[in-house]
Design an enzyme around this catalytic site. Sequence first.
Site, mmCIF file in Angstrom:
data_model
loop_
_atom_site.group_PDB
_atom_site.id
_atom_site.type_symbol
_atom_site.label_atom_id
_atom_site.label_comp_id
_atom_site.label_asym_id
_atom_site.label_seq_id
_atom_site.Cartn_x
_atom_site.Cartn_y
_atom_site.Cartn_z
ATOM 1 N N MET A 166 0.828 -1.203 0.000
ATOM 2 C CA MET A 166 0.000 0.000 0.000
ATOM 3 C C MET A 166 0.865 1.256 0.000
ATOM 4 O O MET A 166 1.818 1.374 0.770
ATOM 5 C CB MET A 166 -0.916 -0.055 1.243
ATOM 6 C CG MET A 166 -1.799 1.146 1.402
ATOM 7 S SD MET A 166 -2.940 1.302 -0.009
ATOM 8 C CE MET A 166 -3.149 3.075 -0.042
ATOM 9 N N GLU A 217 4.400 0.716 -5.837
ATOM 10 C CA GLU A 217 4.000 1.575 -4.713
ATOM 11 C C GLU A 217 4.744 2.904 -4.767
ATOM 12 O O GLU A 217 4.164 3.957 -4.504
ATOM 13 C CB GLU A 217 4.231 0.882 -3.363
ATOM 14 C CG GLU A 217 3.589 -0.494 -3.210
ATOM 15 C CD GLU A 217 2.129 -0.577 -3.623
ATOM 16 O OE1 GLU A 217 1.416 0.435 -3.520
ATOM 17 O OE2 GLU A 217 1.696 -1.659 -4.076
HETATM 18 N N1 LYS Z 1 -3.371 0.621 -3.730
HETATM 19 C C1 LYS Z 1 -2.850 -0.677 -3.405
HETATM 20 C C2 LYS Z 1 -1.980 -1.111 -4.567
HETATM 21 O O1 LYS Z 1 -0.988 -0.557 -4.793
HETATM 22 C C3 LYS Z 1 -3.893 -1.694 -3.107
HETATM 23 C C4 LYS Z 1 -4.897 -1.364 -2.078
HETATM 24 C C5 LYS Z 1 -5.972 -2.400 -1.944
HETATM 25 C C6 LYS Z 1 -7.044 -1.979 -1.007
HETATM 26 N N2 LYS Z 1 -8.078 -2.977 -0.823
HETATM 27 O O2 LYS Z 1 -2.296 -1.929 -5.358
#
Ligand code: LYS
Length: 851
Positions: A256, A291
């Site tokens: 994340m 990320e």
């Molecule tokens: N934004 C995250 C990614 O880089 C995933 C978050 C998922 C939340 N349920 O893929």
Amino acid sequence: MRDATPQTIYLSDYQPFGFLVDEVALTFDLDPHKTRVRSRIAFRRNLAVESAEFFLHGEQLTLISAQIDGKPITPEVTDRGLTCDVPDGPFIWEAEVEIDPKGNTALEGLYMSGGMYCTQCEAEGFRKITYYPDRPDVMSVFTVTINGPHPVLLSNGNPVAQGQNHAEWHDPWPKPAYLFALVAGDLVAHSDRFSTMSGREVDLNLYVRPGDEGKCAFGMEALKASMKWDEDVYGREYDLDIFNIVAVDDFNMGAMENKGLNIFNSAAVLASPETSTDDNFERIEAIIAHEYFHNWTGNRITCRDWFQLCLKEGLTVYRDSQFTSDMRSPAVKRISDVIDLRGRQFAEDQGPLAHPVRPESFQEINNFYTATIYEKGAEVIGMLKTLVGDDAYAKALDLYFERHDGDAATIEDWLKVFEDTTGRDLTQFKRWYSQAGTPRLAVTEAWDAGKGAFTLTLTQHTPPSTATPKPEPLVLPITVGLIGEDGAEVVPSRVLEMTEAKQSFTFDGLDARPVASVLRGFSAPVVLAHDLSKQERLLLLAHDSDPFNRWEAGRTLARQSLLATITEGSAPDAEWLGALQAVLSDEALEPAYRALMLGLPSHADLANTLYDTGNTPDPAAIHDAVEATRDAMAQAFASTLSGLYDRHVVNAPYQPNAEQSGKRALTNAALALLTRVQGPERAQAQYDQADNMTQQLSALAALLRAGHGDKALAEFEAQWRDDRLVMDKWFGLQVSQAAPEQAAEVAQKLTQHTNFNWKNPNRFRAVFGSLATHHAGFHHESGKGYALLADWLIKLDPVNPQTTARMCSAFQTWRRYDAARQEMIQTQLDRILASPTLSRDTSEMLSRIRG
Ligand code: LYS
């Protein structure tokens, strides 16, 4: 609690929030079961919005007190949030809530993992931390104070004060709440520095549990490479004094992108040669890049609402795949991406879970972090780049960053920068965002010898679905090259732009009828039906200058051979095998590419092709055909494979780079086949001598498949008992290598192992993800696979709805199979649906799958 009336949210209902947030200050007094969170939020009316309803999201919070401008108030609280009367002018909202991180097994909001505190807020987890307008278009500057008896206390932004059991962080960049993060615990840092293009010095830290220090070096190098690449390729510089990454054992997904404080599933960041495979290294490099790249595509420019999720995810996947291509081999990366797209996204797009890249409604947004949003979303960007060209793409991206920095943007904003840069009208292209389903592209040829004219007639058709009952023609960039009889290229690649349902393109001035290499580089995510003869495909396999289509020619021949074995019982195609052997022996081709050539279409791919052509797939027959084909390959190629193994086996000290990992991919693919004809000695020798996980694990897999794995399996367990990530492999491999009739039993037995911690998503997925992707095992006629998975989904749902819902997709292809299997699956789906406390996540997934 079961949601009596699950609420459906529609894109068309979007309304901006009636208030702006100028500043947020949060104070956390950490305690496992009674963490107190105090918030102080400066609100003022957003005069551009008519509605002034003051609603703050909040779930599973105990409200201790609330004040407006210092005066205690009593808001109206429901299980979704709260409302109250507020002044007309700017005001200060203050609240104190209590939360229970240790009791939070859903791993969303603030929770505990292995004694540390961590958070996961995307998409809607912040509302489990405090009352707030938890929506991506509400952005603010956050200051965070953390009190707790832990040596490491982290949040977003830059550190402003650090003391004993106390830390204060300030993030100067306005952000939505889903990018908030907090970590506290007894962690150790692997540190480094990076100087940005403008000379800013950035402290880099990778925080891990004590004992994991030795698994940080690779992740750190990947981070620095990503930072450099984003500067070089996109001109994007990092914007804080510090960048922290934290590894967490209990995590629902990969990682994340919280601002300045990325949180990773430890499986997606910790790496060492002894414990990680080459595939792990490559995946870790890609996720770290993903990320990090979000800092611009996601954080500096975020999404207006969750329907726009592909705006950040599709673009960021596209960017990380460019990065991997640059770091490794473009051809190998493209082929791997297409295998993955066909395996996961096509299955989704052709079944009951089909949805557009930009969905129009949802009940639980966590169910939309899908292959369609991510991978098809990235394909759409690749097509856009192919259509406008590399220069225009670069200019459009510059404009996007310039125009939308600091915004919560939409797909319309994104497409507008391309329209403004190129003068193109993208109205029709936009259908890629609104239509579900995988388009079928049929190609027919005509040759006019007198005129030397070769005509390709293309017909596109997207099967209608519940999500898109009336699909319309899409804009398809179709890269085509023409090859002569001798294999030389007579017309180099060019992009045909298809916009109609049916269209013809003519190539003039040719001396002889060429062979068409259509959809080079997989220039559009479609199912191609191009009626080439076997001889033409063999020519492409031997000579196509486009590495993707060369591989694709081999794959199509393999698929045709397998389908003939499945439906007619015929022996594997000798001509295909002969041509494949020539490719394998071609030392001009990279080993990694040849390793891909040795792969076969997956069982699921074959099942889908059968279903698509009006047949009912029989999982056992597919399994037998694949085994027979592998045996035939092993017999036909034995001496070639043996030579390849000896020539390419890596004896130098382990490096996770593309060159060495390509050699290992090839020698391990060779080993798997050789073990079939030569017995287990070579695999046993490789197992005994292995000093890295790639060699050790592939030898173990070969031994297990040959029925000689018991000793190695026990040794492996004894050696790695204390390494949770390696033990995930141990659990998974036993299921994936089991014979079809034993897969469910093996999985079931593993659930009784003392180290089967089913509340840990990695461990749960190791066993049940492996079962669900073991096609012949999961779909075994006994129905044992279905029943076992259902038992465990029923058990997991109250603990972790997100992971449960995700795993339900194992059942999404149920309509492909025979009546008996359909009935068994329906029985299991109904059994799960009958759980008295089914989560919103799982009930939405099951009702969509069930139809
Ligand atoms: N934004 C995250 C990614 O880089 C995933 C978050 C998922 C939340 N349920 O893929």
